[in-house]
Design a protein around this motif. Structure first.
Motif, PDB file in Angstrom:
ATOM      1  N   LEU A  72      -1.453   0.993  82.892  1.00  0.00           N
ATOM      2  CA  LEU A  72      -2.733   1.295  83.541  1.00  0.00           C
ATOM      3  C   LEU A  72      -2.626   0.717  84.940  1.00  0.00           C
ATOM      4  O   LEU A  72      -2.422  -0.488  85.098  1.00  0.00           O
ATOM      5  N   LEU A  73      -2.689   1.568  85.953  1.00  0.00           N
ATOM      6  CA  LEU A  73      -2.619   1.095  87.334  1.00  0.00           C
ATOM      7  C   LEU A  73      -4.024   1.148  87.932  1.00  0.00           C
ATOM      8  O   LEU A  73      -4.616   2.218  88.023  1.00  0.00           O
ATOM      9  N   LEU A  74      -4.551  -0.029  88.280  1.00  0.00           N
ATOM     10  CA  LEU A  74      -5.876  -0.066  88.902  1.00  0.00           C
ATOM     11  C   LEU A  74      -5.675  -0.243  90.404  1.00  0.00           C
ATOM     12  O   LEU A  74      -5.325  -1.329  90.875  1.00  0.00           O
ATOM     13  N   LEU A  75      -5.843   0.841  91.155  1.00  0.00           N
ATOM     14  CA  LEU A  75      -5.664   0.775  92.603  1.00  0.00           C
ATOM     15  C   LEU A  75      -6.940   0.218  93.228  1.00  0.00           C
ATOM     16  O   LEU A  75      -8.024   0.742  93.003  1.00  0.00           O
ATOM     17  N   THR A  76      -6.801  -0.831  93.998  1.00  0.00           N
ATOM     18  CA  THR A  76      -7.970  -1.484  94.590  1.00  0.00           C
ATOM     19  C   THR A  76      -7.798  -1.564  96.103  1.00  0.00           C
ATOM     20  O   THR A  76      -6.819  -1.047  96.645  1.00  0.00           O
ATOM     21  N   ASP A  77      -8.713  -2.254  96.759  1.00  0.00           N
ATOM     22  CA  ASP A  77      -8.524  -2.506  98.191  1.00  0.00           C
ATOM     23  C   ASP A  77      -8.303  -3.996  98.462  1.00  0.00           C
ATOM     24  O   ASP A  77      -8.652  -4.493  99.514  1.00  0.00           O
ATOM     25  N   VAL A  78      -7.754  -4.681  97.461  1.00  0.00           N
ATOM     26  CA  VAL A  78      -7.306  -6.069  97.666  1.00  0.00           C
ATOM     27  C   VAL A  78      -5.861  -6.177  97.167  1.00  0.00           C
ATOM     28  O   VAL A  78      -5.394  -5.310  96.428  1.00  0.00           O
ATOM     29  N   ALA A  79      -5.178  -7.268  97.560  1.00  0.00           N
ATOM     30  CA  ALA A  79      -3.735  -7.366  97.294  1.00  0.00           C
ATOM     31  C   ALA A  79      -3.396  -7.608  95.828  1.00  0.00           C
ATOM     32  O   ALA A  79      -2.267  -7.388  95.408  1.00  0.00           O
ATOM     33  N   GLY A  80      -4.342  -8.072  95.025  1.00  0.00           N
ATOM     34  CA  GLY A  80      -4.045  -8.374  93.617  1.00  0.00           C
ATOM     35  C   GLY A  80      -4.834  -9.606  93.214  1.00  0.00           C
ATOM     36  O   GLY A  80      -5.764 -10.010  93.916  1.00  0.00           O
ATOM     37  N   VAL A  81      -4.459 -10.205  92.082  1.00  0.00           N
ATOM     38  CA  VAL A  81      -5.157 -11.397  91.599  1.00  0.00           C
ATOM     39  C   VAL A  81      -4.565 -12.619  92.299  1.00  0.00           C
ATOM     40  O   VAL A  81      -3.346 -12.813  92.299  1.00  0.00           O
ATOM     41  N   LYS A  82      -5.429 -13.432  92.909  1.00  0.00           N
ATOM     42  CA  LYS A  82      -4.941 -14.607  93.642  1.00  0.00           C
ATOM     43  C   LYS A  82      -5.189 -15.886  92.856  1.00  0.00           C
ATOM     44  O   LYS A  82      -6.202 -16.008  92.160  1.00  0.00           O
ATOM     45  N   ASN A  83      -4.265 -16.848  92.990  1.00  0.00           N
ATOM     46  CA  ASN A  83      -4.451 -18.151  92.345  1.00  0.00           C
ATOM     47  C   ASN A  83      -5.303 -19.061  93.239  1.00  0.00           C
ATOM     48  O   ASN A  83      -5.743 -18.640  94.312  1.00  0.00           O
ATOM     49  N   ALA A  84      -5.492 -20.315  92.808  1.00  0.00           N
ATOM     50  CA  ALA A  84      -6.361 -21.238  93.558  1.00  0.00           C
ATOM     51  C   ALA A  84      -5.844 -21.468  94.978  1.00  0.00           C
ATOM     52  O   ALA A  84      -6.614 -21.774  95.890  1.00  0.00           O
ATOM     53  N   GLU A  85      -4.520 -21.307  95.171  1.00  0.00           N
ATOM     54  CA  GLU A  85      -3.936 -21.515  96.511  1.00  0.00           C
ATOM     55  C   GLU A  85      -4.043 -20.255  97.381  1.00  0.00           C
ATOM     56  O   GLU A  85      -3.643 -20.270  98.546  1.00  0.00           O
ATOM     57  N   GLY A  86      -4.537 -19.170  96.798  1.00  0.00           N
ATOM     58  CA  GLY A  86      -4.695 -17.935  97.572  1.00  0.00           C
ATOM     59  C   GLY A  86      -3.467 -17.034  97.553  1.00  0.00           C
ATOM     60  O   GLY A  86      -3.402 -16.058  98.296  1.00  0.00           O
TER      61      GLY A  86
END
Ligand code: X2W
Length: 286
Positions: free
Chosen positions: A203-217
């Motif tokens: 399942l590819l969810l195309l978004t307008d952000v780079a992906g899931v970020k951790n606490a460090e960004g």
């Protein structure tokens, strides 16, 4: 007379294709559900590039299914018609007048423009909504949201017939109620439901952000369901990312091999994810 042109780009293209062989073998006959959000359909160029990638996937033996959104396009027509619209927890409160506009925009203009874009690139596509062939029968999500639906009974048999004929299904996130209602379904939710029903490979969810970020960004490239839960509890995953990660979790727990949250604005995002070692965005597995 024509002489040899030692164009570096061509050499690179040939090398890239050659390196893709193991991935092409891995995804032969795979089912890949791609969610295309309304924000990603900004320009004709972006749409043409997306369509070309989908056609290439089909030519490579993948069975792509496109499930689309169209939030901004719905907002534009509602505004023109002077119909006010509110969102509660990312879902549009949908009365009868609103659902008429939602269906008109999603099943009408947005769906058909994606079908045409794919066909402009030489593919063959069919535009559908959850109402066709009982693809997606919904129950009401919450009376407070009006005609917003939660997918309940999925029948993907029509999609399998289309795969056999190498036709690309393009599906609007409209659901049929059991008593003739029309339900407005969030595009991500609908894509997840189709992926589960098809036991999709991706399942590819195309978004307008780079992906899931951790606490460090930093963008995390691979995550387990447990890690997603922890990051959500810690508030690291927040806001608009929550519905995406929830959809991804629900999908992988429902039998989808992996869900990937990727930046649809990146060139050739789908190809990068499927056909290179590098991958793209954040991959979620069980
Ligand atoms: C969405 C359907 C479209 C959608 C809406 O009415 O906006 C609900 O909120 P994007 O472009 O993927 O955001 N439905 C219930 O999801 O569009």
């Amino acid at each position: 007379m024509k002489t040899q042109d030692m164009n570096r780009d061509w050499t690179n293209t040939a090398e890239t294709l050659s390196r893709a062989v193991p991935y092409l073998q891995r995804y032969d006959d795979a089912i890949v559900v791609i969610k295309l959000g309304g924000h990603a359909m900004g320009s004709d160029e972006a749409m043409d590039e997306f369509a070309r990638d989908v056609v290439l996937l089909r030519l490579c033996g993948v069975n792509p299914v496109v499930v689309h959104g169209g939030g901004p396009q719905i907002n534009a027509l509602l505004k023109q018609l002077e119909i006010k619209s509110d969102f509660v927890n990312g879902k549009r409160v949908t009365d009868k007048a609103t659902v008429d506009v939602v269906e008109m925009v999603l099943s009408g203009s947005v769906n058909k423009s994606i079908v045409q874009a794919i066909q402009r690139q030489g593919g063959k596509a069919v535009g559908l909504s959850g109402k066709d062939a009982n693809l997606m029968v919904c129950d009401q999500t919450d009376p407070a949201l009006g005609l917003v639906g939660t997918p309940a009974d999925m029948d993907p048999s029509l999609l399998k017939l289309l795969f056999e004929k190498e036709i690309i299904p393009v599906i609007a996130p409209i659901g049929a109620g059991r008593n003739g209602e029309t339900y407005n379904v969030n595009g991500d939710t609908a894509a997840g439901a189709y992926a589960k029903a098809l036991k999709a490979d991706r399942l590819l969810l195309l978004t307008d952000v780079a992906g899931v970020k951790n606490a460090e960004g930093d963008v995390v490239t691979e995550l387990t369901a447990a890690e997603i839960r922890q990051m959500t509890a810690d508030g690291v995953i927040a806001g608009g990312m929550i519905p995406k990660t929830e959809t991804a979790l629900d999908a992988v727990e429902g039998g989808v091999r992996a869900a990937v949250i990727i930046d649809g604005r990146a060139p050739n995002a789908c190809l990068l994810e499927l056909f290179t070692e590098h991958g793209a965005g954040s991959m979620i597995r069980r």
